[in-house]
Motif scaffolding. Sequence first.
Motif, PDB file in Angstrom:
ATOM      1  N   ARG A   2       0.828  -1.142  -0.046  1.00  0.00           N
ATOM      2  CA  ARG A   2      -0.110   0.080   0.023  1.00  0.00           C
ATOM      3  C   ARG A   2       0.882   1.318   0.133  1.00  0.00           C
ATOM      4  O   ARG A   2       0.523   2.139  -0.978  1.00  0.00           O
ATOM      5  N   ARG A  33      -5.596  -0.655  -9.232  1.00  0.00           N
ATOM      6  CA  ARG A  33      -5.777  -1.365  -8.031  1.00  0.00           C
ATOM      7  C   ARG A  33      -4.293  -1.794  -7.618  1.00  0.00           C
ATOM      8  O   ARG A  33      -3.453  -2.469  -8.150  1.00  0.00           O
ATOM      9  N   LEU A  44      -7.551  -9.932  -4.796  1.00  0.00           N
ATOM     10  CA  LEU A  44      -8.533 -10.093  -3.706  1.00  0.00           C
ATOM     11  C   LEU A  44      -7.658 -10.438  -2.644  1.00  0.00           C
ATOM     12  O   LEU A  44      -6.659 -11.084  -2.551  1.00  0.00           O
ATOM     13  N   ASP A  45      -8.019 -10.134  -1.232  1.00  0.00           N
ATOM     14  CA  ASP A  45      -7.423 -10.345   0.074  1.00  0.00           C
ATOM     15  C   ASP A  45      -7.452 -11.831   0.571  1.00  0.00           C
ATOM     16  O   ASP A  45      -8.550 -12.006   1.254  1.00  0.00           O
ATOM     17  N   ARG A 102      -4.719 -13.142   1.634  1.00  0.00           N
ATOM     18  CA  ARG A 102      -3.679 -13.554   2.523  1.00  0.00           C
ATOM     19  C   ARG A 102      -2.480 -14.293   1.829  1.00  0.00           C
ATOM     20  O   ARG A 102      -1.721 -15.203   2.350  1.00  0.00           O
ATOM     21  N   ARG A 151       0.656 -15.067  -0.087  1.00  0.00           N
ATOM     22  CA  ARG A 151       2.135 -15.018   0.277  1.00  0.00           C
ATOM     23  C   ARG A 151       3.140 -15.229  -1.160  1.00  0.00           C
ATOM     24  O   ARG A 151       4.066 -14.760  -1.238  1.00  0.00           O
ATOM     25  N   VAL A 182      -0.437 -15.052  -5.248  1.00  0.00           N
ATOM     26  CA  VAL A 182      -0.858 -13.550  -5.527  1.00  0.00           C
ATOM     27  C   VAL A 182      -1.327 -13.746  -7.084  1.00  0.00           C
ATOM     28  O   VAL A 182      -2.515 -12.975  -7.268  1.00  0.00           O
ATOM     29  N   SER A 232      -4.853 -14.871  -6.718  1.00  0.00           N
ATOM     30  CA  SER A 232      -5.843 -13.761  -5.869  1.00  0.00           C
ATOM     31  C   SER A 232      -6.251 -12.572  -6.956  1.00  0.00           C
ATOM     32  O   SER A 232      -7.231 -12.320  -7.129  1.00  0.00           O
ATOM     33  N   GLU A 255      -9.991 -11.885  -8.543  1.00  0.00           N
ATOM     34  CA  GLU A 255     -10.508 -10.468  -8.617  1.00  0.00           C
ATOM     35  C   GLU A 255     -11.095 -10.089 -10.015  1.00  0.00           C
ATOM     36  O   GLU A 255     -12.105  -9.966 -10.270  1.00  0.00           O
TER      37      GLU A 255
END
Length: 147
Positions: free
Chosen positions: A90, A107, A112-113, A115, A117, A122, A125, A129
């Motif tokens: 961030r 974005r 999406l969160d 978690r 790693r 990633v 995720s 999304e």
Amino acid sequence: MGQPCLSGGTLEIFLEAVLPPVLVHVYGDSPIARAFTAVGYQLEARADPPAAIADDTSAVLVASHGVAEEPVLRAALAKGVPYIGLIAGRKRGAAVLARVEGGERVRVPAGLDIRARTPGEVAVSVYAELISLRRHRATEPPNVITR
């Protein structure tokens, strides 16, 4: 469904919709960029080599760990690419986007969160999304903006 045939028989026709693959422009040579390309292949998304962004690009993912991110983000924004994601935390992401006009459309962190790693997590995720946004856009009225 049968179609009459001139010889007196019937002809059955089966149609299967074949949708074109989603075109994803991946910028960078990081482990996450490579995982994004590999996962995309399994999802039948077509990863574009890091050259100019094609007109029919559905998503741009910048995963270059700080190398030439801003020009790619600006190009994606100028083309009106529907999904633009930056792989960054961030704090660093906010610093990069502060120097990019229209950066609020990017974005960061992308995906999406869940978690995530590992690079593969990633990538999953981000694709999750993309899929979610695509499905929401198909069912929402035209003027609804999703974040």
